[in-house]
Scaffold this active site. Structure first.
Site, PDB file in Angstrom:
ATOM      1  N   LYS A 308     -11.481   7.811  -8.836  1.00  0.00           N
ATOM      2  CA  LYS A 308     -11.620   7.366 -10.228  1.00  0.00           C
ATOM      3  C   LYS A 308     -13.046   6.925 -10.547  1.00  0.00           C
ATOM      4  CE  LYS A 308      -6.750   6.119 -10.123  1.00  0.00           C
ATOM      5  NZ  LYS A 308      -5.738   5.049 -10.086  1.00  0.00           N
ATOM      6  N   ILE A 309     -13.802   6.620  -9.523  1.00  0.00           N
ATOM      7  CA  ILE A 309     -15.233   6.339  -9.624  1.00  0.00           C
ATOM      8  C   ILE A 309     -15.932   7.242  -8.613  1.00  0.00           C
ATOM      9  CG2 ILE A 309     -17.039   4.603  -9.291  1.00  0.00           C
ATOM     10  CD1 ILE A 309     -15.054   2.476 -10.123  1.00  0.00           C
TER      11      ILE A 309
END
Length: 335
Positions: A308-309
């Protein structure tokens, strides 16, 4: 046997890095010069200094014409506080492209355009407060007449939405519902609307997503509206909003995720960025801890493990009350 002195005074390797240093007050004249030292002070001041650097980098890229889509997430208590006006300014000035918040983050913004919240105290007799009809959010007091006034506006607004849904033959999504709230504010309210996040999001066409739109006073008003009228036709669609939110991440060249607090807004933003391989820049401001495994307390590095990052993203987490650090962060980046 090693001598005690040799144990205590063990030789060390020399290391390179930034020397820890704070401002010498004889040499600084304005607050901005003090803030310039933050990245060298250590602890959370250094994290705030790093956040300033990251957001400035994003702003510089945007100013040069590069696309960095900025996602801003915040919980309802952020709007309960005086940070509401900072966020409204950011939207007005085109510094934010996508917002995700909770139901309280929507309704309290609207309510504050009707009547203010009042500074109170943490230490009061809450049973007496209940008897007086005064709700407490930390040291912020919200008299219940704010919600009574809110209902006076929401019932005709719901009627408008219901007619719109009948005309178009399908329900509004939550983001469309909030956009129409902004239009409604523009038509019905006075100058105070100009401090509203919803109002400026409407004027600047910035989508506000609220996957839990009924989890608050809006849900209470919907309950009253439906029960009193026997209505089962007014529907708010959250399913199609997830497509819109995810695609706003997928279609961006780069994204920046600025998140105040945790919970649903935090996850909605970083999960949308999963579909593009992760966000490129992330700034978290939170008081949540990671030890219980909660999403609210999960640090950016944990988001890397989920995709997600991005692994090479610029990110930082500030462990602090957002009301203390966000004004400094915004001021230093934007001024």
């Amino acid at each position: 046997m090693t001598e005690p002195k040799d144990i205590v005074l063990k030789e060390s390797e020399e290391i390179e890095g930034t020397p820890i240093e704070g401002p010498w007050l004889d040499e600084v004249r304005i607050l901005e010069e003090v803030i310039d030292y933050y990245h060298r002070i250590g602890f959370q001041a250094t994290h705030l200094g790093r956040a300033i650097e990251i957001w400035k980098k994003v702003e510089e890229k945007r100013a040069s014409g590069e696309e960095v889509r900025v996602f801003l997430g915040y919980t309802s208590n952020i709007v309960s506080s005086g940070l509401r006006e900072l966020i409204a300014w950011l939207v007005k000035e085109g510094k934010v492209d996508v917002i995700v918040t909770t139901a309280g983050g929507v309704e309290e913004d609207f309510i504050k355009a009707l009547k203010p919240f009042i500074l109170g105290d943490w230490y009061v007799n809450d049973a007496e407060m209940r008897e007086k009809g005064i709700n407490r959010i930390g040291n912020i007091f919200v008299p219940n007449d704010r919600y009574i006034e809110f209902e006076k506006y929401m019932i005709p607004f719901f009627e408008r939405v219901l007619e719109m849904e009948k005309e178009r033959g399908k329900p509004l999504t939550a983001s469309e519902f909030i956009y129409e709230m902004g239009r409604f504010m523009d038509e019905k309210l006075g100058k105070e609307k100009e401090r509203s996040i919803i109002y400026w999001a409407y004027k600047r066409n910035v989508p506000i997503f609220c996957p839990a739109i009924t989890d608050g006073s809006i849900g209470d008003m919907l309950y009253f509206f439906k029960e009193e009228r026997g209505d089962r036709e007014l529907i708010i669609d959250v399913a199609n909003d997830i497509v819109k939110l995810n695609n706003l991440a997928v279609t961006a060249k780069e994204t920046a995720s600025i998140i105040l607090g945790g919970s649903l807004p935090k996850h909605a933003i970083i999960n949308a960025n999963l579909f593009r391989g992760g966000t490129d820049y992330a700034i978290y401001v939170t008081t949540a801890i990671p030890w219980d495994g909660s999403l609210s307390g999960a640090p950016p590095s944990e988001g890397v493990s989920w995709g997600k990052i991005r692994a090479k993203a610029d990110y930082v987490e500030i462990w602090a009350d957002a009301t203390l650090v966000f004004p400094v962060l915004v001021w230093k980046v934007m001024r």
